[in-house]
Write an enzyme that holds these catalytic residues in place. Structure first.
Site, short mmCIF file in Angstrom:
data_model
loop_
_atom_site.label_atom_id
_atom_site.label_comp_id
_atom_site.label_asym_id
_atom_site.label_seq_id
_atom_site.Cartn_x
_atom_site.Cartn_y
_atom_site.Cartn_z
N ARG A 197 15.72 -10.89 -15.00
CA ARG A 197 16.72 -11.06 -13.94
C ARG A 197 16.51 -12.38 -13.24
O ARG A 197 15.51 -13.06 -13.47
CB ARG A 197 16.53 -9.94 -12.91
CG ARG A 197 15.12 -9.98 -12.32
CD ARG A 197 14.91 -9.05 -11.15
NE ARG A 197 13.64 -9.30 -10.49
CZ ARG A 197 12.48 -8.77 -10.86
NH1 ARG A 197 12.42 -7.96 -11.90
NH2 ARG A 197 11.37 -9.08 -10.21
N GLU A 254 -6.30 -2.80 -20.18
CA GLU A 254 -6.55 -4.23 -20.30
C GLU A 254 -7.88 -4.55 -19.64
O GLU A 254 -8.28 -3.85 -18.70
CB GLU A 254 -5.45 -5.05 -19.59
CG GLU A 254 -4.21 -5.26 -20.43
CD GLU A 254 -3.15 -6.10 -19.72
OE1 GLU A 254 -3.39 -6.56 -18.59
OE2 GLU A 254 -2.07 -6.28 -20.31
N LYS A 262 6.00 -2.76 -20.80
CA LYS A 262 4.95 -3.78 -20.98
C LYS A 262 4.37 -3.75 -22.39
O LYS A 262 3.98 -4.79 -22.92
CB LYS A 262 3.84 -3.58 -19.96
CG LYS A 262 4.28 -3.83 -18.52
CD LYS A 262 3.10 -3.70 -17.58
CE LYS A 262 3.50 -3.83 -16.13
NZ LYS A 262 4.21 -2.63 -15.62
N HIS A 265 1.22 -5.94 -3.71
CA HIS A 265 2.22 -6.23 -4.75
C HIS A 265 3.57 -6.64 -4.20
O HIS A 265 4.56 -6.70 -4.91
CB HIS A 265 2.36 -5.05 -5.72
CG HIS A 265 1.04 -4.67 -6.34
ND1 HIS A 265 0.41 -5.48 -7.27
CD2 HIS A 265 0.21 -3.63 -6.13
CE1 HIS A 265 -0.75 -4.93 -7.60
NE2 HIS A 265 -0.90 -3.81 -6.91
C1 MV4 Z 1 -3.61 -7.59 -13.96
C2 MV4 Z 1 -4.59 -8.03 -13.04
C3 MV4 Z 1 -5.87 -8.25 -13.52
N1 MV4 Z 1 -6.15 -8.07 -14.81
N2 MV4 Z 1 -3.96 -7.43 -15.26
C4 MV4 Z 1 -0.28 -6.48 -10.77
C5 MV4 Z 1 1.17 -6.18 -10.96
C6 MV4 Z 1 1.50 -6.46 -12.38
N3 MV4 Z 1 2.64 -7.31 -12.49
C7 MV4 Z 1 0.27 -7.09 -12.96
N4 MV4 Z 1 -0.74 -7.05 -11.98
C8 MV4 Z 1 -2.02 -7.40 -12.29
N5 MV4 Z 1 -2.37 -7.32 -13.58
C9 MV4 Z 1 -5.21 -7.65 -15.65
N6 MV4 Z 1 -5.53 -7.45 -16.94
C10 MV4 Z 1 -4.24 -8.17 -11.71
C11 MV4 Z 1 -2.94 -7.85 -11.32
C12 MV4 Z 1 -2.68 -8.01 -9.94
C13 MV4 Z 1 -1.74 -8.91 -9.49
C14 MV4 Z 1 -0.99 -9.69 -10.38
C15 MV4 Z 1 -0.07 -10.58 -9.91
C16 MV4 Z 1 0.13 -10.72 -8.55
C17 MV4 Z 1 -0.58 -9.97 -7.67
C18 MV4 Z 1 -1.53 -9.06 -8.13
C19 MV4 Z 1 -2.26 -8.31 -7.21
C20 MV4 Z 1 -3.17 -7.42 -7.65
C21 MV4 Z 1 -3.38 -7.26 -9.01
#
Ligand code: MV4
Length: 495
Positions: free
Chosen positions: A291, A199, A115, A234
Site C-alpha cells: 500500500r 527467526e 510473511k 510497534h
Molecule cells: C524482528 C525483530 C528482531 N529480529 N525480527 C516487529 C514488527 C514486524 N514488522 C517485525 N518486527 C521485528 N522483527 C527478527 N528476526 C525485531 C522486530 C521489531 C521491530 C521491527 C521494526 C520496527 C520496530 C520494531 C520493534 C520491536 C521489534
C-alpha cells in the site's frame, strides 16, 4: 480516468484528492455518519454516505464502496492505507466489477499478506533473510530442535498480520513451548490464523524500509529508504529519509534487493519492502507492505516525486517516466506523527474538540492533516490527527526545523504527542544518529517532558500570580486557563 473514488477518510483521503485535482481528475468521497462534516467530504467533488460510524459498517464495506462507484460513475478506487488497502478479496471484487483499483494485483497482496509466502517468493532471488523456519510450525519438538540450531534468543512470529501481534521473544529452550502457545493463541484471535514460525532474534535493529514503484510494463525502481526506528509498541512515531546510518554501498544493495522482492510478485504500484539492519549493518528482509504508507511524504520530499500521482499514472497503464539512474536523494526529511494521545499518561488516547488548532507554516514545513479548529476527534478511528513533515538541506536542518514547527503548532482541547516529538528531536542519541528500535523504551519517561519545557518555570510563576489574584478578585477558572495558554502562545510565537 476522469473520476476516482477515495475509499478512506482523514488526512490521507485529502492528500489523495489534492493530487487527483492537480491532475484534472474529479473526486468522490465516501463517509460514515460520524464524518458528515469531515474535511475530505467537503473537499471532494461528490460525496456518498456509506453507513454508520463503526468502520465495520462503513469504510470496510467493499460492496458499498463499489456501489458508490456505480452511482457516481467513478472509474477507479484509491484505498489509501488501512481499511481495505491490503484486502485481496476487495481487490478481486473491484476487478470483477469492471473498476480499477489503484494498487497492486490481488495475487501480490495475497502473497505479501503472509510473511511466510512473502519470504518464499523472495527466495527466488538472493535476498538476505534472518535464519529460521521456512514453514509454519506444526510440530513443537521439531521446532525446538530448529530453535537450538538457529541459536537463542529466537523470535516466534505470526505468519499473518503485523503490528507485533503474535510475536514472542524466547530466551531459552525451556521457555519455548509456553511462548509458542501464547503466540499461536494471540495470532488466532487477532488474525483468525494461528500459523507461527521462527527467526533468530536480532536484538537491537534499525527498521529500514525501501519505497518501490512498479509499472504495468515490468519496470520497477526504488525510491531509497525511510528509517522508522523510532517507534513505540510497534506504532511509528518519527520517520525520516534518508537514514543516517546507510552508506551509499548498502543503500544500493538494499535498493536492489527491494526491487527484486517486488519483482518476485510482478509488483505493480507503490509498495514498501521492510528490512531490519543489525549493528554490523547487515540487513535482512522481513516483509512487504502493498500500500501507500503513512510515512510516504518523507520520500516525496527527498525525491521530488508525488507518490499518489505516480500511483494514478501506473493505474492508467503509463510507463514510469524515469529509470533508476535518474533518481537521486536531495536533502533530508523528517516526519512526526501527531497523535491524540497523552504522552504524560502512558499515551492514553484522548478525545474531544480541537479548541485551538493552529498549524505551523513557512519554509520547509508540510502539514498533512484532516481537521480544523472546532472539530471533534471521533473515537471510532485512528488517533492520528496530523503528520508534521519538515525538509532541510541536511539532517540537522530538518531536525531544527521540526523543533521550530512543533513550537509553532498550537493544539488545545486534546492532549497530543507534539511535546514528545520535541523530546525526540532534542535527544542526543537521536541527533547523533546513534539509536535503534529501543529508543523510546530506553530513553523516554514522562518526567522528561516536564523538564524539557523551558516555559514551565514561567508558567508556574504566572499560575502563582493568578492564584493570588483569584483569592482577591474571583476570576473564573476557564478564563485563567485561557490566559495561561494565550500567554504561552504569544511568547513562543513572537520571540
Ligand atoms: C524482528 C525483530 C528482531 N529480529 N525480527 C516487529 C514488527 C514486524 N514488522 C517485525 N518486527 C521485528 N522483527 C527478527 N528476526 C525485531 C522486530 C521489531 C521491530 C521491527 C521494526 C520496527 C520496530 C520494531 C520493534 C520491536 C521489534
Amino acid at each position: 480516468m476522469k473520476k476516482i473514488l477515495i475509499a478512506n477518510r482523514g488526512e490521507i483521503a485529502l492528500r489523495i484528492m489534492r493530487s487527483a485535482r492537480e491532475m484534472g481528475i474529479k473526486t468522490v468521497a465516501v463517509y460514515s455518519e460520524a464524518d458528515r462534516e469531515a474535511l475530505h467530504v467537503r473537499y471532494a467533488d461528490e460525496a456518498i454516505c456509506i453507513g454508520p460510524a463503526a468502520s465495520s459498517q462503513s469504510y470496510l464495506l467493499g460492496e458499498k464502496i463499489v456501489e458508490a462507484c456505480k452511482i457516481t460513475g467513478a472509474e477507479a478506487i484509491h484505498p489509501g492505507y488501512g481499511f481495505l488497502s491490503e484486502n485481496a478479496a476487495f481487490a478481486r471484487l473491484v476487478e470483477a466489477s469492471g473498476l480499477i483499483l489503484i494498487g497492486p494485483t490481488p495475487e501480490a497482496m495475497e502473497i505479501m499478506g503472509n510473511k511466510l509466502s512473502a519470504k518464499a517468493a523472495a527466495l527466488k532471488y538472493q535476498i538476505p533473510m534472518v535464519p529460521g523456519t521456512e514453514e509454519a510450525i506444526t510440530d513443537v519438538n521439531e521446532a525446538k530442535l530448529r530453535a537450538v540450531e538457529v541459536g537463542f534468543p529466537i523470535l516466534i512470529k505470526a505468519a499473518a498480520g503485523g503490528g507485533g501481534k503474535g510475536m514472542r521473544v524466547v530466551e531459552q529452550v525451556s521457555d519455548f513451548e509456553e511462548q509458542m502457545q501464547l503466540a499461536v493463541s494471540e495470532a488466532t484471535s487477532a488474525f483468525g490464523d494461528g500459523s507461527v514460525f521462527i527467526e533468530r532474534y536480532v536484538s537491537s535493529p534499525r527498521h529500514i524500509e525501501i519505497q518501490v514503484l512498479g509499472d504495468t510494463h515490468g519496470n520497477i525502481v526504488h525510491l531509497f529508504e525511510r528509517d522508522c526506528s523510532v517507534q513505540r509498541r510497534h506504532q511509528k512515531v518519527v520517520e525520516e529519509a534518508p537514514s543516517s546510518v546507510l552508506t551509499e554501498e548498502i543503500r544500493a544493495k538494499m535498493g536492489k534487493c527491494a526491487v527484486d522482492v517486488a519483482r518476485s510478485v510482478n509488483y505493480v504500484g507503490a509498495g514498501t519492502v521492510e528490512f531490519i539492519l543489525d549493528e554490523n549493518l547487515d540487513f535482512f528482509f522481513l516483509e512487504m507492505n502493498t500500500r501507500l504508507q503513512v510515512e510516504h511524504p518523507v520520500t516525496e520530499m527527498i525525491t521530488g516525486l508525488d507518490l499518489v500521482k505516480e500511483q494514478i499514472k501506473i493505474a492508467r497503464g503509463e510507463k514510469l517516466s524515469y529509470r533508476q539512474e535518474d533518481l537521486h536523494i536531495n536533502g533530508h526529511a523528517m516526519e512526526l506523527r501527531v497523535y491524540a494521545e497523552d504522552p504524560e499518561n502512558n499515551f492514553l488516547p484522548d478525545i474531544g474538540v480541537l479548541e485551538t488548532y493552529k498549524t505551523p507554516k513557512g519554509n520547509g514545513v508540510r502539514v498533512d492533516d484532516g481537521f480544523e479548529q472546532g472539530m471533534e476527534i471521533p473515537i471510532y478511528y485512528d488517533p492520528m490527527i496530523a503528520k508534521l513533515i519538515t525538509y532541510g538541506k541536511t539532517r540537522e536542518e530538518a531536525m531544527d526545523r521540526m523543533i521550530r514547527a512543533i513550537d509553532e503548532y498550537h493544539i488545545t482541547g486534546i492532549k497530543t504527542t507534539l511535546a514528545f516529538g520535541k523530546f525526540v528531536m532534542q535527544h542526543e542519541a537521536f541527533r547523533s544518529g546513534n539509536f535503534n528500535t529501543h529508543f523510546v523504551s530506553k530513553y523516554f519517561n514522562p518526567e522528561r517532558l516536564k523538564e524539557e519545557d523551558p516555559d514551565e518555570a514561567l508558567i508556574a510563576a504566572l499560575a502563582g500570580a493568578m492564584f493570588y489574584k483569584k483569592t482577591t478578585a474571583q476570576v473564573n477558572e476557564t478564563h485563567q486557563a485561557e490566559q495561561v495558554s494565550n500567554w504561552k502562545r504569544n511568547r513562543t510565537n513572537y520571540n
